[in-house]
Design a protein around this motif. Structure first.
Motif, PDB file in Angstrom:
ATOM      1  N   LEU A  18     -22.860 -30.835 -17.249  1.00  0.00           N
ATOM      2  CA  LEU A  18     -21.273 -31.166 -17.345  1.00  0.00           C
ATOM      3  C   LEU A  18     -20.898 -31.151 -15.514  1.00  0.00           C
ATOM      4  CD1 LEU A  18     -19.794 -29.534 -20.139  1.00  0.00           C
ATOM      5  CD2 LEU A  18     -20.400 -31.689 -19.918  1.00  0.00           C
ATOM      6  N   THR A  19     -21.375 -29.940 -15.093  1.00  0.00           N
ATOM      7  CA  THR A  19     -20.912 -29.877 -13.545  1.00  0.00           C
ATOM      8  C   THR A  19     -22.129 -29.082 -12.945  1.00  0.00           C
ATOM      9  OG1 THR A  19     -18.512 -29.437 -14.277  1.00  0.00           O
ATOM     10  CG2 THR A  19     -19.097 -28.773 -11.996  1.00  0.00           C
ATOM     11  N   THR A  20     -22.599 -29.996 -12.031  1.00  0.00           N
ATOM     12  CA  THR A  20     -23.948 -29.453 -11.208  1.00  0.00           C
ATOM     13  C   THR A  20     -23.711 -28.297 -10.482  1.00  0.00           C
ATOM     14  OG1 THR A  20     -24.771 -31.885 -11.165  1.00  0.00           O
ATOM     15  CG2 THR A  20     -25.770 -30.165  -9.979  1.00  0.00           C
ATOM     16  N   GLY A  21     -22.706 -27.893  -9.887  1.00  0.00           N
ATOM     17  CA  GLY A  21     -22.157 -26.937  -9.053  1.00  0.00           C
ATOM     18  C   GLY A  21     -22.218 -25.540  -9.843  1.00  0.00           C
ATOM     19  N   TYR A  22     -21.825 -25.877 -10.961  1.00  0.00           N
ATOM     20  CA  TYR A  22     -21.591 -24.454 -11.825  1.00  0.00           C
ATOM     21  C   TYR A  22     -22.994 -23.723 -12.229  1.00  0.00           C
ATOM     22  CZ  TYR A  22     -16.826 -25.881 -11.815  1.00  0.00           C
ATOM     23  OH  TYR A  22     -15.475 -26.278 -11.634  1.00  0.00           O
ATOM     24  N   TYR A  23     -24.107 -24.083 -12.050  1.00  0.00           N
ATOM     25  CA  TYR A  23     -25.292 -23.512 -12.167  1.00  0.00           C
ATOM     26  C   TYR A  23     -26.302 -23.474 -11.054  1.00  0.00           C
ATOM     27  CZ  TYR A  23     -28.134 -27.672 -13.546  1.00  0.00           C
ATOM     28  OH  TYR A  23     -28.706 -28.540 -13.610  1.00  0.00           O
ATOM     29  N   ILE A  24     -27.046 -22.712 -10.862  1.00  0.00           N
ATOM     30  CA  ILE A  24     -28.110 -22.840  -9.842  1.00  0.00           C
ATOM     31  C   ILE A  24     -29.620 -22.238 -10.370  1.00  0.00           C
ATOM     32  CG2 ILE A  24     -28.880 -21.354  -7.771  1.00  0.00           C
ATOM     33  CD1 ILE A  24     -26.393 -22.613  -7.190  1.00  0.00           C
ATOM     34  N   ARG A  25     -30.443 -23.029  -9.868  1.00  0.00           N
ATOM     35  CA  ARG A  25     -31.978 -22.992 -10.414  1.00  0.00           C
ATOM     36  C   ARG A  25     -32.509 -22.114  -9.384  1.00  0.00           C
ATOM     37  NH1 ARG A  25     -33.729 -29.037 -10.727  1.00  0.00           N
ATOM     38  NH2 ARG A  25     -32.160 -29.092  -8.871  1.00  0.00           N
ATOM     39  N   MET A  39     -22.307 -19.346  -6.060  1.00  0.00           N
ATOM     40  CA  MET A  39     -21.598 -19.856  -7.208  1.00  0.00           C
ATOM     41  C   MET A  39     -20.204 -19.646  -6.978  1.00  0.00           C
ATOM     42  SD  MET A  39     -23.893 -20.282 -10.022  1.00  0.00           S
ATOM     43  CE  MET A  39     -23.364 -19.527 -11.387  1.00  0.00           C
ATOM     44  N   ARG A  40     -19.863 -18.640  -6.399  1.00  0.00           N
ATOM     45  CA  ARG A  40     -18.457 -18.341  -6.074  1.00  0.00           C
ATOM     46  C   ARG A  40     -17.869 -19.388  -5.090  1.00  0.00           C
ATOM     47  NH1 ARG A  40     -16.879 -14.045  -8.976  1.00  0.00           N
ATOM     48  NH2 ARG A  40     -18.121 -12.471  -9.010  1.00  0.00           N
ATOM     49  N   ILE A  41     -18.562 -19.811  -3.940  1.00  0.00           N
ATOM     50  CA  ILE A  41     -18.392 -20.895  -3.142  1.00  0.00           C
ATOM     51  C   ILE A  41     -18.364 -22.210  -4.004  1.00  0.00           C
ATOM     52  CG2 ILE A  41     -19.191 -22.145  -1.356  1.00  0.00           C
ATOM     53  CD1 ILE A  41     -20.615 -19.858  -0.273  1.00  0.00           C
ATOM     54  N   ASN A  42     -18.907 -22.385  -4.918  1.00  0.00           N
ATOM     55  CA  ASN A  42     -18.897 -23.615  -5.875  1.00  0.00           C
ATOM     56  C   ASN A  42     -17.549 -23.326  -6.707  1.00  0.00           C
ATOM     57  OD1 ASN A  42     -21.216 -24.138  -4.445  1.00  0.00           O
ATOM     58  ND2 ASN A  42     -22.415 -24.326  -6.092  1.00  0.00           N
ATOM     59  N   ARG A  43     -17.198 -22.447  -6.790  1.00  0.00           N
ATOM     60  CA  ARG A  43     -15.998 -22.165  -7.761  1.00  0.00           C
ATOM     61  C   ARG A  43     -16.445 -22.088  -9.273  1.00  0.00           C
ATOM     62  NH1 ARG A  43     -12.940 -25.620  -3.822  1.00  0.00           N
ATOM     63  NH2 ARG A  43     -11.598 -23.953  -2.426  1.00  0.00           N
ATOM     64  N   ALA A  44     -17.553 -21.685  -9.298  1.00  0.00           N
ATOM     65  CA  ALA A  44     -18.073 -21.889 -10.810  1.00  0.00           C
ATOM     66  C   ALA A  44     -17.198 -21.012 -11.728  1.00  0.00           C
ATOM     67  CB  ALA A  44     -19.530 -21.539 -10.897  1.00  0.00           C
ATOM     68  N   PRO A  45     -16.792 -21.172 -12.829  1.00  0.00           N
ATOM     69  CA  PRO A  45     -16.099 -20.253 -13.901  1.00  0.00           C
ATOM     70  C   PRO A  45     -16.829 -19.241 -14.283  1.00  0.00           C
ATOM     71  CG  PRO A  45     -15.697 -22.681 -14.224  1.00  0.00           C
ATOM     72  CD  PRO A  45     -16.746 -22.751 -13.457  1.00  0.00           C
ATOM     73  N   GLU A  46     -16.353 -18.124 -14.368  1.00  0.00           N
ATOM     74  CA  GLU A  46     -16.944 -16.827 -15.053  1.00  0.00           C
ATOM     75  C   GLU A  46     -17.343 -17.218 -16.566  1.00  0.00           C
ATOM     76  OE1 GLU A  46     -15.125 -13.477 -13.569  1.00  0.00           O
ATOM     77  OE2 GLU A  46     -16.259 -13.693 -11.371  1.00  0.00           O
TER      78      GLU A  46
END
Length: 251
Positions: free
Chosen positions: A234-241, A99-106
């Protein structure tokens, strides 16, 4: 889509009731509405592929090509999951790293994991979680709260995404599946309508308790809800299944 539900209460029940049927029907409608909307969000996120939502199935060969799943214990697809491949602290740290690599907002200073009670049971049995809980949050340990680990807050969901370990892809839902799909969320991962305010599309409870042409003797009262609802990635990289099995023997 517009969704709704109606509960019909007879005059006989109203006249002989032990509990307040109108209040109970309103409560039931609210709970069912929440479950329905939760299911819409779950289905959108767990069937999503890179580049947007939709229900496009991913074959086993394409599971790691542009999608956003992570499998327990470094497996690369469902068919590699063993009965012991449960969510643990190491997996949680791997997801946070991605998630951090993807720069997913907290979200309020961290990420959120939405998981089934069976999955939360596994993380609460993990030695790293137990060590952290006994040193800094013994109250949560005794209260049965999953709490936080590595900056991830765990939230329980009683209607999780499930699929079969031997399934051709993880986008196929099975209510009896032995693989559980947990959702690790960052900010701006998906969107839903704003349900508050004066919009005509906001949820509303409709109570009809007067006689009309179809019910001239006023023999029934109807209590229903309706709302307009949807969910979109909205942004696929901001969540992980995250897919795992569970050590809970009652499945």
């Amino acid at each position: 889509q517009q969704i709704g539900q109606v509960v019909v209460i007879s005059d006989v029940l109203n006249n002989t009731e032990f509990l307040n049927s109108l209040a109970q029907a309103t409560k039931t409608n609210g709970e069912d509405a929440a479950l329905k909307c939760d299911g819409i969000v779950r289905n959108q996120l767990c069937r999503s592929v890179a580049g947007g939502g939709g229900a496009t199935n991913l074959t086993s060969n394409a599971e790691t090509a542009g999608a956003n799943p992570i499998f327990a214990d470094d497996a690369t697809k469902l068919t590699e999951l063993a009965a012991t491949d449960v969510l643990n602290a190491s997996d949680t740290l791997d997801v946070v790293t991605q998630m951090r690599i993807n720069r997913a907002p907290e979200i309020n200073g961290g990420y959120v994991c939405v998981a089934a009670p069976q999955v939360l049971r596994d993380i609460m049995r993990d030695s790293d979680w137990l060590n952290a809980a006994t040193r800094s949050n013994v109250g949560a340990l005794y209260n049965g709260e999953a709490g936080s680990l590595y900056g991830v807050r765990f939230v329980e969901d009683t209607q999780p995404w499930r699929t079969g370990v031997a399934a051709a892809n993880h986008d196929t839902y099975s209510s009896a599946g032995t693989a559980f799909g947990s959702i690790f969320l960052g900010g701006e991962a998906f969107g839903v309508p704003a349900l508050s305010g004066d919009s005509p599309m906001s949820p509303s409870i409709q109570i009809v308790d007067t006689p009309d042409k179809k019910d001239p003797l006023n023999q029934v009262v109807t209590v229903g809800f309706k709302t307009m609802y949807t969910s979109k990635v909205l942004t696929t990289g901001y969540y992980i299944r995250f897919f795992s099995t569970t050590g809970y023997a009652g499945v």
